[in-house]
Design an enzyme around this catalytic site. Structure first.
Site, PDB file in Angstrom:
ATOM      1  N   GLU A 174       0.797  -1.239   0.000  1.00 33.34           N
ATOM      2  CA  GLU A 174       0.000   0.000   0.000  1.00 33.34           C
ATOM      3  C   GLU A 174       0.830   1.290   0.000  1.00 33.34           C
ATOM      4  O   GLU A 174       0.602   2.189   0.811  1.00 33.34           O
ATOM      5  CB  GLU A 174      -0.957  -0.012   1.204  1.00 33.34           C
ATOM      6  CG  GLU A 174      -1.879  -1.209   1.188  1.00 33.34           C
ATOM      7  CD  GLU A 174      -2.795  -1.308   2.409  1.00 33.34           C
ATOM      8  OE1 GLU A 174      -2.733  -0.419   3.278  1.00 33.34           O
ATOM      9  OE2 GLU A 174      -3.570  -2.272   2.478  1.00 33.34           O
ATOM     10  N   ASN A 202       1.992  -5.252  -3.170  1.00 33.99           N
ATOM     11  CA  ASN A 202       0.580  -5.519  -2.871  1.00 33.99           C
ATOM     12  C   ASN A 202      -0.161  -4.217  -2.584  1.00 33.99           C
ATOM     13  O   ASN A 202       0.325  -3.376  -1.824  1.00 33.99           O
ATOM     14  CB  ASN A 202       0.532  -6.426  -1.623  1.00 33.99           C
ATOM     15  CG  ASN A 202      -0.842  -6.994  -1.335  1.00 33.99           C
ATOM     16  OD1 ASN A 202      -1.468  -7.573  -2.221  1.00 33.99           O
ATOM     17  ND2 ASN A 202      -1.313  -6.842  -0.101  1.00 33.99           N
ATOM     18  N   HIS A 224     -10.621  -5.730  -2.557  1.00 31.07           N
ATOM     19  CA  HIS A 224     -11.716  -5.557  -1.586  1.00 31.07           C
ATOM     20  C   HIS A 224     -12.830  -4.798  -2.308  1.00 31.07           C
ATOM     21  O   HIS A 224     -12.670  -3.627  -2.638  1.00 31.07           O
ATOM     22  CB  HIS A 224     -11.245  -4.732  -0.380  1.00 31.07           C
ATOM     23  CG  HIS A 224     -10.199  -5.411   0.443  1.00 31.07           C
ATOM     24  ND1 HIS A 224     -10.445  -6.540   1.176  1.00 31.07           N
ATOM     25  CD2 HIS A 224      -8.894  -5.126   0.651  1.00 31.07           C
ATOM     26  CE1 HIS A 224      -9.348  -6.922   1.811  1.00 31.07           C
ATOM     27  NE2 HIS A 224      -8.375  -6.087   1.502  1.00 31.07           N
ATOM     28  N   GLU A 243      -6.492 -10.519  -1.320  1.00 32.52           N
ATOM     29  CA  GLU A 243      -7.333 -10.274  -0.128  1.00 32.52           C
ATOM     30  C   GLU A 243      -8.803 -10.176  -0.530  1.00 32.52           C
ATOM     31  O   GLU A 243      -9.551  -9.343  -0.015  1.00 32.52           O
ATOM     32  CB  GLU A 243      -6.897  -8.981   0.587  1.00 32.52           C
ATOM     33  CG  GLU A 243      -5.436  -8.971   0.984  1.00 32.52           C
ATOM     34  CD  GLU A 243      -5.007  -7.716   1.733  1.00 32.52           C
ATOM     35  OE1 GLU A 243      -5.879  -6.940   2.177  1.00 32.52           O
ATOM     36  OE2 GLU A 243      -3.787  -7.517   1.877  1.00 32.52           O
ATOM     37  N   ASP A 295     -12.537  -9.964  -1.026  1.00 36.55           N
ATOM     38  CA  ASP A 295     -13.856 -10.040  -0.393  1.00 36.55           C
ATOM     39  C   ASP A 295     -14.787  -9.124  -1.168  1.00 36.55           C
ATOM     40  O   ASP A 295     -14.352  -8.122  -1.749  1.00 36.55           O
ATOM     41  CB  ASP A 295     -13.832  -9.740   1.114  1.00 36.55           C
ATOM     42  CG  ASP A 295     -13.089  -8.476   1.511  1.00 36.55           C
ATOM     43  OD1 ASP A 295     -12.900  -7.581   0.657  1.00 36.55           O
ATOM     44  OD2 ASP A 295     -12.698  -8.377   2.689  1.00 36.55           O
TER      45      ASP A 295
HETATM   46  O1  9MR Z   1      -7.972  -7.879   8.352  1.00 38.24           O
HETATM   47  C1  9MR Z   1      -7.019  -7.080   9.037  1.00 38.24           C
HETATM   48  C2  9MR Z   1      -7.624  -6.544  10.327  1.00 38.24           C
HETATM   49  O2  9MR Z   1      -7.825  -7.625  11.234  1.00 38.24           O
HETATM   50  C3  9MR Z   1      -6.721  -5.509  10.933  1.00 38.24           C
HETATM   51  O3  9MR Z   1      -7.363  -4.915  12.030  1.00 38.24           O
HETATM   52  C4  9MR Z   1      -6.361  -4.464   9.904  1.00 38.24           C
HETATM   53  C5  9MR Z   1      -5.418  -3.453  10.492  1.00 38.24           C
HETATM   54  O4  9MR Z   1      -4.799  -2.653   9.538  1.00 38.24           O
HETATM   55  O5  9MR Z   1      -5.752  -5.076   8.782  1.00 38.24           O
HETATM   56  C6  9MR Z   1      -6.626  -5.933   8.134  1.00 38.24           C
HETATM   57  O6  9MR Z   1      -6.006  -6.459   6.985  1.00 38.24           O
HETATM   58  C7  9MR Z   1      -5.642  -5.505   5.998  1.00 38.24           C
HETATM   59  C8  9MR Z   1      -4.429  -6.029   5.277  1.00 38.24           C
HETATM   60  O7  9MR Z   1      -3.403  -6.288   6.188  1.00 38.24           O
HETATM   61  C9  9MR Z   1      -3.943  -5.065   4.210  1.00 38.24           C
HETATM   62  N1  9MR Z   1      -5.001  -4.703   3.298  1.00 38.24           N
HETATM   63  C10 9MR Z   1      -6.215  -4.247   3.937  1.00 38.24           C
HETATM   64  C11 9MR Z   1      -6.713  -5.281   4.931  1.00 38.24           C
HETATM   65  C12 9MR Z   1      -8.043  -4.870   5.466  1.00 38.24           C
HETATM   66  O8  9MR Z   1      -7.905  -3.697   6.219  1.00 38.24           O
END
Ligand code: 9MR
Length: 466
Positions: free
Chosen positions: A161, A203, A240, A269, A271
């Protein structure tokens, strides 16, 4: 260079499409026989199907039952992030990540590493750093974590990111970005040095629509890295989706355009918020787009049940809160079973006139052998050395052990290897499974690798069951 491809699918080969251009791609299309789980059905075309896993749910029997039945790849949802693995500077903490890695390996699943360097979820000590001290701390983190998991990671999200949303196409401002624009390539070089067998991915999210400035910016980053020989093997599209950010009509175009740069594409990722038929159709579109792109290597959904999701209220996953299969599960499974271009037969050559480094990936597949196994090799080469990743795929019966034989070109010597026992370092070498990767279910794959000096071009592995 000679490119050889033959289908390894158990299913009938229905058509063969061969294209050969600069950056040649050789594709074989085949039908897939119907699998009954996401993992098995994706494997029919050489792809993986994975999920994010939370370590604290590994005691939940419903969760683990679905995980073990359906998935062949896992990503630690939070446990490999910087705050989790280096809570105090120089003090590394792997217990929760190891629970996930150990579970995966015991089940014959592979692991995506997520994430080595990110502006978010930094430990407190890092958030307060800047300049050279931060750059060095970041590089040390990448080196330490990738070295600890060396040989166990299919792909690393090396940098996550790093670009802004919106129309600017600019890098995201962060403490890491302020250490200098080259922080991303520095992280990739450190990761390659630490684990030469892992695929290295960039990513990001909101990079699904080809026309978006952020997508274009990531594309230019990957293009630049390939041209200059910065090590990068894959692009992760988080994907997402919801009503504000729907599956774009040009999603397949985006996947294909990234793939055409000579990298794998991974949906990392996935969804999709929604329910019923509409959600099912959206999942089907995403899966079909991946299957249509030979270098779309696999799909990971960001959790198992709707209640496990970071966006639980949007019910974006394939299983409901009780663990029942949703319509989106069925459409995903059916789409996977509808076949697609096979990834196991893809060969790509990329070279750059502006760089002394040439990266060549060759995949050669041996004859199909229904009761036995097949092997393919992909190669990352540079002037004077190479890393070979060898994929062993079981035929229509499970393997209880395997041996791969490969003849190195004269002048080539293996300097180290992982995930196999080998008989020597030059000439014809036998690689045997080690304790944890001899059992391969029918149609499934495992990987081992080695690093060598000289040229590894033209190796053609043969596999036998033992
Ligand atoms: O699913 C993850 C969630 O449990 C955490 O609280 C969050 C914190 O930043 O991160 C979520 O996963 C993220 C991933 O690491 C990177 N892309 C976005 C995802 C959804 O926020």
């Amino acid at each position: 260079m000679k490119l050889t491809s033959r289908s390894v699918s158990r299913a009938a080969l229905v058509s063969t499409l061969v294209t050969a251009t600069a950056g040649a791609a050789v594709l074989l299309a085949s039908t897939a026989s119907a699998g009954t789980t996401l993992g098995a059905s994706a494997a029919e075309s050489g792809r993986y199907f994975g999920t994010a896993v939370a370590a604290n749910k590994l005691g939940d029997s419903t969760y683990v039952g679905i995980l073990n039945r359906e998935f062949k790849m896992v990503t630690a949802e939070n446990e490999m992030k910087m705050d989790a693995t280096e809570p105090s500077q120089g003090q590394f903490s792997y217990a929760n990540a190891d629970r996930i890695v150990n579970h995966a390996r015991a089940q014959g699943m592979q692991v995506r590493g997520h994430a080595l360097a990110w502006h978010s979820q930094q430990p407190g000590w890092m958030q307060n750093m800047s300049g050279t001290a931060l750059r060095n701390a970041m590089l040390n983190h990448v080196t330490q974590v990738a070295t600890y998991y060396r040989g166990k990671i299919h792909s690393w999200d090396v940098v996550n990111e790093a670009f802004q949303d919106g129309s600017s196409g600019a890098r995201r401002d962060s403490n890491l970005q302020r250490t200098g624009n080259d922080w991303i390539e520095a992280a990739f070089r450190a990761a390659r040095a630490a684990d030469p067998g892992a695929k290295l991915c960039y990513n990001d999210y909101n990079t699904d629509d080809w026309t978006h400035a952020k997508t274009q910016a990531v594309y230019r980053l990957v293009q630049d890295f390939k041209q200059r020989g910065v090590p990068i093997d894959c692009v992760g599209l988080q994907s997402h989706f919801n009503s504000q950010s729907p599956v774009p009509g040009n999603y397949q175009t985006t996947l294909q355009n990234f793939a055409n740069l000579g990298v794998d594409v991974q949906i990392t990722e996935l969804d999709i918020e929604g329910s019923g038929t509409a959600q099912a159709q959206n999942y089907e579109r995403v899966v079909k787009a991946c299957l249509a792109v030979a270098r779309c290597a696999g799909i990971t959904v960001w959790g198992i049940r709707d209640t496990d999701s970071w966006r639980a209220s949007g019910t974006p996953l394939l299983f409901d809160g009780s663990g029942n299969k949703k319509p989106a599960y069925t459409s995903t499974l059916n789409a996977l079973n509808s076949g697609g271009t096979s990834t196991t037969s893809t060969s790509t050559t990329t070279s750059s006139s502006t760089s002394t480094t040439t990266t060549t990936t060759t995949t050669t597949t041996s004859n199909p052998n229904p009761g036995g196994c097949t092997a393919s090799v992909s190669l990352n080469s540079w002037n004077g050395g190479f890393v070979a990743t060898v994929k062993v795929t079981a035929g229509s019966s499970a393997l209880n052990g395997w041996t791969v034989s490969m003849t190195l070109p004269s002048g080539a010597t293996v300097t180290n290897g992982w995930s196999a026992d080998r008989s020597g370092n030059t000439g014809t070498i036998q690689f045997k499974n080690v304790s944890y990767n001899g059992n391969v279910p029918a149609g499934m794959s495992t990987e081992f690798g080695f690093q060598g000096t000289g040229s590894g071009a033209g190796m053609s592995p043969t596999c036998s069951a033992s």
